[in-house]
Motif scaffolding. Structure first.
Motif, PDB file in Angstrom:
ATOM      1  N   VAL A   1     -39.418 -72.499 -57.014  1.00 17.05           N
ATOM      2  CA  VAL A   1     -38.779 -73.249 -58.080  1.00 17.05           C
ATOM      3  C   VAL A   1     -39.594 -73.180 -59.373  1.00 17.05           C
ATOM      4  O   VAL A   1     -39.056 -72.922 -60.451  1.00 17.05           O
ATOM      5  CB  VAL A   1     -38.555 -74.699 -57.607  1.00 17.05           C
ATOM      6  CG1 VAL A   1     -38.210 -75.595 -58.758  1.00 17.05           C
ATOM      7  CG2 VAL A   1     -37.449 -74.721 -56.557  1.00 17.05           C
TER       8      VAL A   1
ATOM      9  N   ARG B   1     -39.433 -69.630 -60.844  1.00 15.87           N
ATOM     10  CA  ARG B   1     -38.201 -69.310 -61.571  1.00 15.87           C
ATOM     11  C   ARG B   1     -38.138 -70.051 -62.904  1.00 15.87           C
ATOM     12  O   ARG B   1     -37.445 -69.623 -63.816  1.00 15.87           O
ATOM     13  CB  ARG B   1     -36.972 -69.632 -60.717  1.00 15.87           C
ATOM     14  CG  ARG B   1     -36.881 -68.746 -59.493  1.00 15.87           C
ATOM     15  CD  ARG B   1     -35.486 -68.680 -58.936  1.00 15.87           C
ATOM     16  NE  ARG B   1     -35.479 -67.989 -57.657  1.00 15.87           N
ATOM     17  CZ  ARG B   1     -35.097 -68.529 -56.513  1.00 15.87           C
ATOM     18  NH1 ARG B   1     -34.662 -69.762 -56.487  1.00 15.87           N
ATOM     19  NH2 ARG B   1     -35.128 -67.832 -55.404  1.00 15.87           N
TER      20      ARG B   1
ATOM     21  N   ILE C   1     -33.863 -80.822 -65.599  1.00 11.84           N
ATOM     22  CA  ILE C   1     -34.282 -80.760 -64.201  1.00 11.84           C
ATOM     23  C   ILE C   1     -35.788 -80.606 -64.079  1.00 11.84           C
ATOM     24  O   ILE C   1     -36.375 -81.041 -63.105  1.00 11.84           O
ATOM     25  CB  ILE C   1     -33.557 -79.656 -63.386  1.00 11.84           C
ATOM     26  CG1 ILE C   1     -33.763 -78.294 -64.013  1.00 11.84           C
ATOM     27  CG2 ILE C   1     -32.097 -79.940 -63.209  1.00 11.84           C
ATOM     28  CD1 ILE C   1     -33.255 -77.167 -63.130  1.00 11.84           C
TER      29      ILE C   1
ATOM     30  N   LYS D   1     -25.675 -80.950 -59.366  1.00  8.55           N
ATOM     31  CA  LYS D   1     -25.418 -80.908 -60.809  1.00  8.55           C
ATOM     32  C   LYS D   1     -24.502 -79.782 -61.249  1.00  8.55           C
ATOM     33  O   LYS D   1     -23.996 -79.817 -62.361  1.00  8.55           O
ATOM     34  CB  LYS D   1     -26.755 -80.812 -61.556  1.00  8.55           C
ATOM     35  CG  LYS D   1     -27.543 -82.078 -61.335  1.00  8.55           C
ATOM     36  CD  LYS D   1     -28.856 -82.085 -62.028  1.00  8.55           C
ATOM     37  CE  LYS D   1     -29.507 -83.440 -61.793  1.00  8.55           C
ATOM     38  NZ  LYS D   1     -30.860 -83.488 -62.247  1.00  8.55           N
TER      39      LYS D   1
ATOM     40  N   GLU E   1     -30.492 -79.758 -56.308  1.00  8.09           N
ATOM     41  CA  GLU E   1     -30.147 -79.987 -57.721  1.00  8.09           C
ATOM     42  C   GLU E   1     -28.948 -79.141 -58.112  1.00  8.09           C
ATOM     43  O   GLU E   1     -28.043 -79.598 -58.817  1.00  8.09           O
ATOM     44  CB  GLU E   1     -31.340 -79.620 -58.624  1.00  8.09           C
ATOM     45  CG  GLU E   1     -32.397 -80.699 -58.700  1.00  8.09           C
ATOM     46  CD  GLU E   1     -33.689 -80.203 -59.341  1.00  8.09           C
ATOM     47  OE1 GLU E   1     -34.483 -81.037 -59.763  1.00  8.09           O
ATOM     48  OE2 GLU E   1     -33.922 -78.976 -59.404  1.00  8.09           O
ATOM     49  N   THR E   2     -28.949 -77.901 -57.643  1.00  8.50           N
ATOM     50  CA  THR E   2     -27.839 -77.002 -57.951  1.00  8.50           C
ATOM     51  C   THR E   2     -26.529 -77.552 -57.391  1.00  8.50           C
ATOM     52  O   THR E   2     -25.503 -77.553 -58.070  1.00  8.50           O
ATOM     53  CB  THR E   2     -28.114 -75.606 -57.352  1.00  8.50           C
ATOM     54  OG1 THR E   2     -29.339 -75.133 -57.902  1.00  8.50           O
ATOM     55  CG2 THR E   2     -27.004 -74.638 -57.657  1.00  8.50           C
TER      56      THR E   2
ATOM     57  N   ASP F   1     -26.273 -68.958 -59.105  1.00  8.75           N
ATOM     58  CA  ASP F   1     -27.358 -68.073 -59.545  1.00  8.75           C
ATOM     59  C   ASP F   1     -27.962 -68.575 -60.855  1.00  8.75           C
ATOM     60  O   ASP F   1     -29.172 -68.584 -61.022  1.00  8.75           O
ATOM     61  CB  ASP F   1     -26.830 -66.649 -59.742  1.00  8.75           C
ATOM     62  CG  ASP F   1     -26.582 -65.939 -58.420  1.00  8.75           C
ATOM     63  OD1 ASP F   1     -27.026 -66.476 -57.381  1.00  8.75           O
ATOM     64  OD2 ASP F   1     -25.948 -64.871 -58.420  1.00  8.75           O
ATOM     65  N   ALA F   2     -27.086 -68.973 -61.781  1.00  6.15           N
ATOM     66  CA  ALA F   2     -27.570 -69.425 -63.081  1.00  6.15           C
ATOM     67  C   ALA F   2     -28.504 -70.615 -62.902  1.00  6.15           C
ATOM     68  O   ALA F   2     -29.586 -70.680 -63.484  1.00  6.15           O
ATOM     69  CB  ALA F   2     -26.399 -69.802 -63.977  1.00  6.15           C
ATOM     70  N   SER F   3     -28.090 -71.555 -62.064  1.00  6.90           N
ATOM     71  CA  SER F   3     -28.877 -72.767 -61.875  1.00  6.90           C
ATOM     72  C   SER F   3     -30.188 -72.457 -61.150  1.00  6.90           C
ATOM     73  O   SER F   3     -31.264 -72.890 -61.564  1.00  6.90           O
ATOM     74  CB  SER F   3     -28.052 -73.794 -61.101  1.00  6.90           C
ATOM     75  OG  SER F   3     -28.844 -74.891 -60.748  1.00  6.90           O
ATOM     76  N   LEU F   4     -30.092 -71.682 -60.068  1.00  8.92           N
ATOM     77  CA  LEU F   4     -31.304 -71.339 -59.310  1.00  8.92           C
ATOM     78  C   LEU F   4     -32.248 -70.500 -60.173  1.00  8.92           C
ATOM     79  O   LEU F   4     -33.463 -70.666 -60.117  1.00  8.92           O
ATOM     80  CB  LEU F   4     -30.927 -70.571 -58.039  1.00  8.92           C
ATOM     81  CG  LEU F   4     -30.124 -71.377 -57.021  1.00  8.92           C
ATOM     82  CD1 LEU F   4     -29.534 -70.465 -55.966  1.00  8.92           C
ATOM     83  CD2 LEU F   4     -30.991 -72.440 -56.368  1.00  8.92           C
ATOM     84  N   GLY F   5     -31.660 -69.622 -61.001  1.00  6.43           N
ATOM     85  CA  GLY F   5     -32.468 -68.791 -61.880  1.00  6.43           C
ATOM     86  C   GLY F   5     -33.230 -69.599 -62.908  1.00  6.43           C
ATOM     87  O   GLY F   5     -34.250 -69.159 -63.430  1.00  6.43           O
ATOM     88  N   LEU F   6     -32.739 -70.796 -63.218  1.00  4.30           N
ATOM     89  CA  LEU F   6     -33.440 -71.672 -64.162  1.00  4.30           C
ATOM     90  C   LEU F   6     -34.511 -72.482 -63.449  1.00  4.30           C
ATOM     91  O   LEU F   6     -35.191 -73.294 -64.066  1.00  4.30           O
ATOM     92  CB  LEU F   6     -32.455 -72.632 -64.821  1.00  4.30           C
ATOM     93  CG  LEU F   6     -31.586 -72.032 -65.929  1.00  4.30           C
ATOM     94  CD1 LEU F   6     -30.445 -72.960 -66.261  1.00  4.30           C
ATOM     95  CD2 LEU F   6     -32.419 -71.759 -67.161  1.00  4.30           C
ATOM     96  N   GLY F   7     -34.633 -72.293 -62.156  1.00  6.47           N
ATOM     97  CA  GLY F   7     -35.666 -73.021 -61.417  1.00  6.47           C
ATOM     98  C   GLY F   7     -35.179 -74.331 -60.829  1.00  6.47           C
ATOM     99  O   GLY F   7     -35.980 -75.187 -60.478  1.00  6.47           O
ATOM    100  N   ALA F   8     -33.851 -74.494 -60.708  1.00  6.94           N
ATOM    101  CA  ALA F   8     -33.350 -75.703 -60.057  1.00  6.94           C
ATOM    102  C   ALA F   8     -33.482 -75.531 -58.544  1.00  6.94           C
ATOM    103  O   ALA F   8     -33.397 -74.414 -58.036  1.00  6.94           O
ATOM    104  CB  ALA F   8     -31.888 -75.932 -60.420  1.00  6.94           C
ATOM    105  N   THR F   9     -33.693 -76.627 -57.849  1.00  4.17           N
ATOM    106  CA  THR F   9     -33.730 -76.545 -56.382  1.00  4.17           C
ATOM    107  C   THR F   9     -32.296 -76.459 -55.864  1.00  4.17           C
ATOM    108  O   THR F   9     -31.339 -76.627 -56.616  1.00  4.17           O
ATOM    109  CB  THR F   9     -34.381 -77.782 -55.764  1.00  4.17           C
ATOM    110  OG1 THR F   9     -33.574 -78.906 -56.104  1.00  4.17           O
ATOM    111  CG2 THR F   9     -35.790 -77.997 -56.272  1.00  4.17           C
TER     112      THR F   9
ATOM    113  N   PHE G   1     -27.708 -62.992 -66.795  1.00  4.70           N
ATOM    114  CA  PHE G   1     -26.957 -62.190 -65.830  1.00  4.70           C
ATOM    115  C   PHE G   1     -25.966 -61.258 -66.506  1.00  4.70           C
ATOM    116  O   PHE G   1     -25.706 -61.346 -67.711  1.00  4.70           O
ATOM    117  CB  PHE G   1     -26.228 -63.118 -64.848  1.00  4.70           C
ATOM    118  CG  PHE G   1     -27.167 -63.938 -64.009  1.00  4.70           C
ATOM    119  CD1 PHE G   1     -27.541 -63.521 -62.750  1.00  4.70           C
ATOM    120  CD2 PHE G   1     -27.710 -65.125 -64.499  1.00  4.70           C
ATOM    121  CE1 PHE G   1     -28.414 -64.264 -61.979  1.00  4.70           C
ATOM    122  CE2 PHE G   1     -28.586 -65.879 -63.741  1.00  4.70           C
ATOM    123  CZ  PHE G   1     -28.948 -65.447 -62.485  1.00  4.70           C
TER     124      PHE G   1
END
Lengths: 314, 269
Positions: free
Chosen positions: B98, B101, B128, A213, A209-210, A198-206, B108
């Motif tokens: 993407v 976001r 990224i 990385k 990428e999630t 969630d943290a990664s996707l919430g930052l706009g990572a695909t 969270f």
């Protein structure tokens, strides 16, 4: 004052004690048997090393354990250099891991991250069926299907391929290990907390990428553990190599030639009528000990890696 | 911020003259057959803190996760209606989730730093999205973000240490720094202090107040005191409905709806 009865009416609870003792006995039996196996290996190997020096065994380049029936025969001594067997084992295991690692990891990632529950419910049991196929059947498959295909393909492009090649045995062994890697890695990847994704996707990572990385780095200790476990499985595997890799103890790095492995030689040395006192028979125990030590060391390294990385990622 | 049906009442309020940055119109959310939100219509003003309050299961987190389309990750979740950010419909098929976001940061409930170093945690987003070209620029972004999140002083000598080794409150500020590093317009916070002790909570609240200068903040909270302390706008959700929304002070002193009054006086929830 109100009386509270806390003195047990059933005394010392004999059943509880009996169950406990039974459990202890069972675990002691398992441990004692393990120790017994190690000792019998070590004892027979010791007798072997009284006939053949440790140096010759570990560094000798020639493996031909023929012992003469009559002492005046040619080559009556036999030679017990294990290096061709070690390199053969490593070559086949390396081919197997090179096949199984990408396939196993990719299917684990697919199952854990991409597959819908419906697909997962079909694919996971199918992979587990792959794990349930007896290795002797894989052996047929390697010897009767894969090896001829490789030989035919090789001949077509002008390469000289032995009918029993390390490549065929390694490839099939790799297929055999895929479910081991994918199932263990799938568990490990699933155990990575959803909050990190969630943290990664919430930052706009695909998604990829999630996975690359965040999820995989967090899962590395478990994945490395599963790979090492798969490696020790490959090194100890017997049936496939017996049927597909051959008996010739060639010292080569060419995957198209026939090689032999430690396990194959142990089988060859101990099948049929054998004279128990000869160096030939005893050498099987030395090989067994060598195999045991190698897989033990691998497992210890696996545990060490898992522990070290877990601390870092906690 | 105002519910459209209440527009006549809030017309006199100063913030209604502002252009809202986020507008939601008739947003319904379904989890399979179960409806979680019923026709939510809400405006969220820029550079203010908007708090979403209400009893557990009232749909406030669901609404928050509609704003950055995190609900897309749940297969059975279906969103209808319209949410616009800066005039753009975020559920339009041309929208790249993407990039959306990247514009809307999220913090969270439980601090969730990556199992990487403090530096790498903050550098993750800029990397990224390729926001920086050189190592020097990256260092600047990381330092600036940590400083905005009020964490730089505490960690500047140990940027290489794992982010997971920090205390809970520090971890949550690290997560805020990580969100800021991507330079979003809006920051969504889902009960950011529920796992923290009172001192760490006070620090985060102070930080939220500073951040609203540059960002629009939407915060879900269970604590009405927190909503009263940090937010300028408050929206009260109950059983999937938006009951009432308006200036925080007004909601807490003169609520229009009896359900709001019951909730803030502790009778429901």
């Amino acid at each position: 004052m109100q009386q509270i009865d806390i003195i047990g009416s059933r005394g010392a609870r004999p059943l509880e004690r009996a169950i406990q003792i039974f459990m202890v006995i069972c675990s002691v039996i398992a441990i004692v048997i393990t120790i017994g196996i190690v000792f019998s290996l070590a004892f027979e190997a010791y007798r072997f090393f009284q006939l053949v020096s440790l140096q010759e065994f570990l560094f000798g380049l020639q493996w031909s354990p023929q012992t003469a029936i009559r002492s005046d025969q040619v080559g009556a001594e036999g030679s017990f250099g294990a290096v061709p067997l070690i390199t053969g084992t490593l070559l086949i295991s390396a081919i197997a891991m090179a096949t199984a690692t990408p396939l196993g990891l990719a299917s684990a990632i697919y199952l854990a991250e991409y597959a819908s529950p419906a697909v997962r419910n079909i694919v996971k049991p199918l992979l587990e069926i792959l794990a349930g196929i007896p290795t002797v059947v894989y052996g047929f498959f390697a010897a009767l299907t894969v090896a001829p295909i490789i030989r035919w393909t090789g001949t077509e492009v002008g390469l000289e391929v032995a009918s029993e090649s390390a490549l065929a045995a390694g490839l099939v062994m790799g297929i055999m290990i895929v479910p081991l890697i994918s199932s263990l890695s799938d568990d490990v990847i699933n155990a990575v907390p959803q909050s990190l994704r969630d943290a990664s996707l919430g930052l706009g990572a695909t998604k990829s990428e999630t996975i690359r990385k965040v999820v995989l780095p967090a899962a590395i200790p478990g994945v490395a553990g599963s790979l090492l476990l798969a490696t020790s499985r490959a090194i100890g595997e017997t049936m496939i190599v017996v049927m597909a890799a051959g008996m010739a103890a060639n010292l080569t790095a060419n995957p198209l030639q026939a090689v032999t492995t430690i396990t194959v030689q142990i089988v060859a040395l101990l099948t049929g009528d054998q004279e128990f006192e000869s160096a030939k028979t005893l050498s099987a125990f030395a090989l067994g000990l060598l195999l045991f030590i190698v897989t033990l060391v691998l497992n210890i390294i696996a545990q060490f890696i898992v522990k070290r990385f877990s601390e870092q990622y906690d | 911020m105002n519910v459209v049906s209440h527009e006549d009442k809030s017309a006199t309020e100063p913030q209604s003259k502002e252009e809202p940055i986020i507008t939601a119109r008739n947003v319904d959310v379904f989890y399979a057959d179960k409806q979680a939100l019923n026709g939510i219509t809400l405006d969220i003003p820029a550079n203010k803190v908007t708090s979403l309050i209400g009893p557990s299961g009232c749909g406030k987190t669901t609404f928050l996760r509609c704003i950055n389309r995190m609900n897309d990750l749940i297969d059975i979740c279906k969103v209808t209606g319209e949410i616009k950010i800066g005039g753009q419909d975020i559920y339009d098929e041309k929208v790249d989730v993407v990039s959306l976001r990247a514009q809307i940061g999220m913090v969270f409930q439980k601090p969730n730093p990556f199992p990487k170093s403090i530096f790498e945690n903050v550098a993750y987003g800029p990397r990224i999205h390729r926001l920086v070209k050189t190592k020097g620029e990256l260092n600047d972004v990381v330092e600036r973000s940590l400083s905005k999140a009020g964490l730089l002083e505490e960690v500047k000598d140990r940027l290489d240490e794992p982010g997971t080794g920090l205390s809970g409150g520090q971890q949550q500020r690290l997560c805020i720094a990580r969100a800021i590093a991507v330079e979003p317009k809006v920051i969504l916070m889902d009960e950011p202090c529920s796992a923290l002790d009172p001192i760490a909570t006070a620090k985060i609240e102070e930080l939220i107040d500073e951040l609203r200068e540059n960002y629009t903040i939407v915060i879900v909270t269970h604590s009405m005191q927190q909503a009263a302390r940090v937010s300028q706008q408050t929206a009260f959700f109950h059983m999937g409905n938006l009951v009432e929304a308006g200036v925080t002070e007004q909601i807490f002193t003169t609520p229009q709806d009896p359900r709001t009054e019951s909730y803030i006086t502790g009778r429901i929830g």
